[in-house]
Write a protein that holds these residues in place. Structure first.
Motif, short mmCIF file in Angstrom:
data_model
loop_
_atom_site.label_atom_id
_atom_site.label_comp_id
_atom_site.label_asym_id
_atom_site.label_seq_id
_atom_site.Cartn_x
_atom_site.Cartn_y
_atom_site.Cartn_z
N ALA A 1 0.67 -1.28 -0.02
CA ALA A 1 -0.12 0.01 -0.18
C ALA A 1 0.61 1.19 -0.12
O ALA A 1 1.97 1.30 0.61
CB ALA A 1 -0.98 0.01 1.20
N GLU A 2 0.53 2.41 -0.66
CA GLU A 2 1.34 3.41 -0.79
C GLU A 2 0.54 4.59 0.19
O GLU A 2 1.37 5.54 0.56
CB GLU A 2 1.07 4.23 -2.30
N ILE A 3 -0.45 4.52 0.88
CA ILE A 3 -0.90 5.20 1.84
C ILE A 3 -2.01 4.42 2.90
O ILE A 3 -2.60 3.62 2.20
CB ILE A 3 -1.56 6.53 1.11
N ILE A 4 -2.18 4.78 4.09
CA ILE A 4 -3.04 4.39 5.07
C ILE A 4 -3.66 5.22 5.76
O ILE A 4 -3.00 6.20 6.00
CB ILE A 4 -2.34 3.33 5.94
N CYS A 5 -5.12 5.07 5.97
CA CYS A 5 -5.91 5.99 6.69
C CYS A 5 -6.40 5.19 8.00
O CYS A 5 -7.01 4.16 7.89
CB CYS A 5 -7.18 6.57 5.88
N PHE A 6 -6.30 6.15 9.07
CA PHE A 6 -6.94 5.55 10.28
C PHE A 6 -8.14 6.29 10.71
O PHE A 6 -8.41 7.29 10.07
CB PHE A 6 -5.83 5.68 11.64
N PRO A 7 -8.79 5.83 11.83
CA PRO A 7 -10.23 6.46 11.91
C PRO A 7 -10.08 7.81 12.73
O PRO A 7 -8.97 8.09 13.13
CB PRO A 7 -10.71 5.59 13.25
N GLU A 8 -11.26 8.48 12.80
CA GLU A 8 -11.28 9.87 13.44
C GLU A 8 -10.82 10.01 14.82
O GLU A 8 -10.94 9.05 15.76
CB GLU A 8 -12.61 10.15 13.48
N THR B 1 -18.16 10.90 -8.86
CA THR B 1 -17.25 10.01 -9.64
C THR B 1 -15.86 10.12 -9.41
O THR B 1 -15.06 10.19 -10.10
CB THR B 1 -17.40 10.86 -11.11
N ILE B 2 -15.63 9.85 -8.08
CA ILE B 2 -14.16 9.57 -7.43
C ILE B 2 -14.52 8.33 -6.32
O ILE B 2 -15.54 7.92 -6.33
CB ILE B 2 -13.88 10.93 -6.62
N TYR B 3 -13.27 8.18 -5.94
CA TYR B 3 -13.25 7.19 -4.96
C TYR B 3 -13.35 7.65 -3.55
O TYR B 3 -13.14 8.92 -3.36
CB TYR B 3 -11.95 6.28 -4.66
N PHE B 4 -13.86 6.89 -2.67
CA PHE B 4 -14.29 7.41 -1.29
C PHE B 4 -13.84 6.48 -0.24
O PHE B 4 -14.16 5.21 -0.10
CB PHE B 4 -15.75 7.71 -0.98
N ALA B 5 -12.82 6.70 0.62
CA ALA B 5 -12.18 5.57 1.59
C ALA B 5 -12.37 6.01 2.69
O ALA B 5 -11.96 6.99 3.53
CB ALA B 5 -10.76 5.45 1.26
N SER B 6 -13.19 5.15 3.48
CA SER B 6 -13.69 5.50 4.85
C SER B 6 -13.29 4.55 6.05
O SER B 6 -13.43 3.32 5.82
CB SER B 6 -15.28 5.55 5.06
N SER B 7 -12.81 5.02 7.02
CA SER B 7 -12.13 3.97 8.20
C SER B 7 -12.85 4.24 9.47
O SER B 7 -13.00 5.62 10.00
CB SER B 7 -10.58 4.61 8.26
N ASN B 8 -13.18 3.20 9.91
CA ASN B 8 -13.82 3.10 11.43
C ASN B 8 -13.09 2.41 12.43
O ASN B 8 -12.32 1.58 11.93
CB ASN B 8 -15.10 2.77 11.16
N TYR B 9 -13.48 2.50 13.48
CA TYR B 9 -13.04 1.59 14.63
C TYR B 9 -13.38 0.24 14.26
O TYR B 9 -14.56 0.12 14.07
CB TYR B 9 -13.29 2.20 15.94
N ALA B 10 -12.78 -0.82 15.13
CA ALA B 10 -13.05 -2.07 15.07
C ALA B 10 -13.98 -2.18 16.20
O ALA B 10 -13.66 -3.03 17.25
CB ALA B 10 -11.72 -2.89 15.04
N PHE B 11 -15.09 -1.61 16.08
CA PHE B 11 -15.89 -1.76 17.55
C PHE B 11 -16.66 -3.27 17.22
O PHE B 11 -16.71 -3.75 16.47
CB PHE B 11 -17.14 -0.54 17.39
#
Length: 262
Positions: free
Chosen positions: A33-40, A201-211
């Protein structure tokens, strides 16, 4: 471009959160992966829930950010790390962007607060476009992306191919255990993710906690509103997927006649 979306557990402390950040960064980097996103607000943990969040000074937050910078550089991966951040006027909810060499590229503030958050943070006032490996992207945080589609359209109109969406939705204490992504009886969040991608018309990448009782799954949505990948509900981990940049045209966002609405 190959992107990663993290689903870590709620952190027991800042140090615990950093340990999970490192673990999932390494896992994402191992999958190229080139980039990683974490939750709020992952550092120190979202303050609006029934959990004890470690007291944090700006010095603690700066120290934590520097640790994440080292992780990014050590694993040659860009990182979106959402945090609390002190400002002369109060506490901000932000998402820092770190390059794969550990350089801080800036941060996006949460500009639209949920009414329940008015006593936790102050709203931000800036919008930013970021670029990693030649790919432009935006960030919108939780409520701002779910309830204010303009926050995504703004980025799409400025050549963003993907908008990252750190959020927090669910509980480890009580709730309903979801079983099917996008089910009609699920909370609206996953449907909103689909719309943010489809209407721009774009990508959307959403990160949530593992509740244990999540109200949405960490998900990657394609430009036509299709869910490309999502994490299993309640599972700690990271999903990694390729995005085809040619498909992220932003065509619908660019056709928006904003003069009619201002």
């Amino acid at each position: 471009m190959k992107v990663a979306i993290a689903s870590p557990p709620f952190p027991k402390s800042i140090w615990d959160g950093l340990q999970w950040v490192e673990k999932l960064i390494i896992e994402a980097a191992d999958k190229q992966a080139e980039i990683i996103c974490f939750p709020e607000s992952y550092i120190p943990g979202y303050s609006g829930l029934d959990y004890k969040v470690e007291e944090h000074s700006q010095e603690k937050l700066v120290s934590a950010l520097n640790e994440v910078r080292k992780m990014a550089a050590a694993n040659s991966i860009s990182v979106i790390i959402p945090m609390d951040w002190y400002h002369p006027k109060g506490l901000l909810n932000v998402a820092h962007v770190i390059s794969n060499t550990g350089e801080i590229l800036g941060y996006q503030t949460k500009n639209q607060l949920d009414p329940t958050e008015d006593n936790i943070w102050i709203p931000g006032t800036e919008r930013s476009i970021f670029e990693v490996n030649g790919v432009k992207f935006g960030i919108t945080i939780c409520h701002a992306g779910f309830r204010y589609p303009e926050s995504v359209r703004w980025a799409a109109q400025r050549e963003a191919k993907i908008v990252f969406h750190p959020h927090c939705a669910g509980s480890d204490i009580q709730g309903v255990k979801l079983t099917e992504w996008g089910n009609k009886d699920n909370p609206y969040y996953e449907k909103a993710m689909m719309m943010r991608a489809l209407e721009n018309t774009i990508y959307f990448a959403s990160s949530n906690y593992a509740f244990q009782y999540p109200e949405s799954a960490s998900s990657l949505i394609g430009p036509h509103g299709t869910c490309i990948a999502h994490e299993t509900y309640g599972k700690t981990g990271v999903i990694v997927a390729d995005i085809d940049l040619d498909l992220a045209t932003g065509s619908l966002a660019k056709r928006f006649k904003k003069k009619l609405y201002v």
